[in-house]
Design an enzyme around this catalytic site. Structure first.
Site, short mmCIF file in Angstrom:
data_model
loop_
_atom_site.label_atom_id
_atom_site.label_comp_id
_atom_site.label_asym_id
_atom_site.label_seq_id
_atom_site.Cartn_x
_atom_site.Cartn_y
_atom_site.Cartn_z
N ILE A 157 -23.71 -13.38 -64.13
CA ILE A 157 -22.47 -13.86 -63.52
C ILE A 157 -22.65 -15.26 -62.96
CG2 ILE A 157 -20.74 -13.41 -61.75
CD1 ILE A 157 -21.43 -10.40 -62.06
N ASP A 176 -32.35 -19.03 -56.60
CA ASP A 176 -32.71 -17.74 -57.19
C ASP A 176 -34.21 -17.80 -57.50
OD1 ASP A 176 -33.23 -15.48 -58.72
OD2 ASP A 176 -31.28 -15.54 -59.73
N ARG A 238 -21.33 -8.18 -52.94
CA ARG A 238 -21.23 -7.04 -52.04
C ARG A 238 -21.12 -7.54 -50.60
NH1 ARG A 238 -20.20 -4.87 -56.01
NH2 ARG A 238 -20.90 -2.86 -56.86
N ASP A 262 -13.95 -11.36 -51.77
CA ASP A 262 -13.51 -10.20 -52.56
C ASP A 262 -14.10 -8.90 -52.02
OD1 ASP A 262 -12.17 -9.28 -55.14
OD2 ASP A 262 -14.19 -8.49 -55.44
N GLU A 267 -15.57 -0.81 -46.76
CA GLU A 267 -14.55 -0.71 -47.80
C GLU A 267 -14.13 0.75 -47.98
OE1 GLU A 267 -15.84 -2.64 -51.38
OE2 GLU A 267 -15.93 -4.61 -50.45
N HIS A 286 -11.73 -6.13 -53.42
CA HIS A 286 -12.85 -5.81 -54.32
C HIS A 286 -12.34 -5.55 -55.74
CE1 HIS A 286 -17.16 -3.98 -54.43
NE2 HIS A 286 -16.87 -4.62 -55.56
#
Length: 340
Positions: A157, A176, A238, A262, A267, A286
């Site tokens: 992604i 990363d 998340r 998002d 949740e 989400h």
């Protein structure tokens, strides 16, 4: 009696069209169940050879209730509800839907970036709530091609986000530590080795990492304190990757300009969550991974993983690779010795 028992956990009226098609060449009995308690879930999977998990079960107790289950496949990209360490210890492979929504989630990140840059939501609400006409209320609007994008997590992604926003000629930084150097070169981005450097040097910070013990609350006050006051923060992975209290405090104290979110720590989120009432925050429930394509692709990906394992192959979306060593050790043990 079929050679393999595959238990599907989810709506019992599901036809399992894609799942059955992917395993048509295997001798499989499909069992559908929608358990209402963990005890009920444990009972239905105890003799499963594979689990197709569209439900939320995945605790250590649940995993260890299985006798000879080879693989647990989740339909989503995230698998933080599954105890992967317990699965590894138990000799069970865990797979996810990697790739099933890379386009969709990256599109959501791009949409947030463009909407925040152009203040689309803010101006819509300005006109809708009273018809006020003030084109300067949310200025300045900086040109994207002169700004820096920071991406935290450069998997499928993250790379799609870099490719798409690269069309706007943004300079792109990537954090990363697990990303191989050839991918950095291929995508024409710059790698940084300190998380705080992304926050110091970016105008838009996009977070797209899996939630696990290493990434839980990896972003908080320290990182927000490093942000430019003109910068934006975007989270499409998340909620618990971010310390939400620190995020709210940082926005209230104008540490940075705004956010696109998002996901949330709780949740469904509390309707009174302060983030929902901030005029510099745009939100979604989400839905980043949703599309008509990802809906069927998630099924195909999950069933492909299970089919591969039942055929004696390594699944392409294995998320606990250490399990292979565990399985080799178990297979090497004499039959009359107790297994670990």
């Amino acid at each position: 009696m079929a050679k393999y028992k595959v238990v599907f956990l989810g709506p019992e009226d599901d036809s399992l069209e894609y799942e059955k098609a992917e395993m048509a060449d295997l001798d499989v009995e499909f069992v559908k169940a929608n358990p209402k308690s963990e005890g009920e879930a444990m009972e239905v999977v105890k003799d499963a050879d594979a689990i197709l998990n569209r439900a939320g079960w995945g605790s250590e107790q649940f995993i260890k209730s299985t006798k000879h289950c080879k693989v647990l496949a989740v339909y989503s990209h995230g698998f933080n509800h599954v105890d992967a360490e317990a699965a590894t210890e138990h000799g069970m492979m865990v797979t996810n839907g990697a790739g099933m929504c890379a386009e969709e989630v990256s599109n959501q990140a791009v949409a947030f970036t463009l909407a925040l840059n152009r203040q689309v939501v803010q101006y819509t609400l300005q006109l809708r709530n009273g018809g006020k006409w003030n084109g300067g209320e949310f200025s300045p609007i900086e040109p994207l091609d002169e700004q820096t994008l920071g991406i935290i997590g450069f998997g499928n992604i993250g790379r799609q986000i870099a490719r798409k926003l690269g069309a706007w000629r943004m300079k792109t930084l990537v954090y990363d530590p697990y990303c191989p150097p050839w991918l950095i070169k291929e995508y024409g981005v710059e790698q940084v080795w300190e998380l705080n450097d992304i926050f110091k040097n970016s105008d838009y910070v996009v977070t797209i990492v899996p939630l696990n013990p290493e990434t839980y609350h990896m972003i908080g006050k320290e990182q927000f304190d490093h942000m430019k006051k003109s910068a934006y923060f975007i989270n499409v992975c998340r909620g618990s990757v971010v310390d939400e209290k620190d995020l709210i405090d940082a926005l209230n104290n104008k540490k940075f300009r705004g956010a696109g979110l998002d996901v949330f720590e709780q949740e469904p989120a509390d309707p009174n969550n302060p983030l929902f009432s901030m005029d510099n925050v745009i939100v979604a429930p989400h839905i980043a991974g949703q599309s008509t394509r990802s809906a069927w692709l998630s099924r195909r990906r999950a069933s492909q993983q299970v089919a591969a394992v039942l055929r004696g192959q390594r699944p392409t979306a294995l998320q606990n690779p250490a399990v292979t060593s565990k399985l080799e050790m178990l297979q090497a043990m004499p039959a009359n010795e107790p297994k670990l």
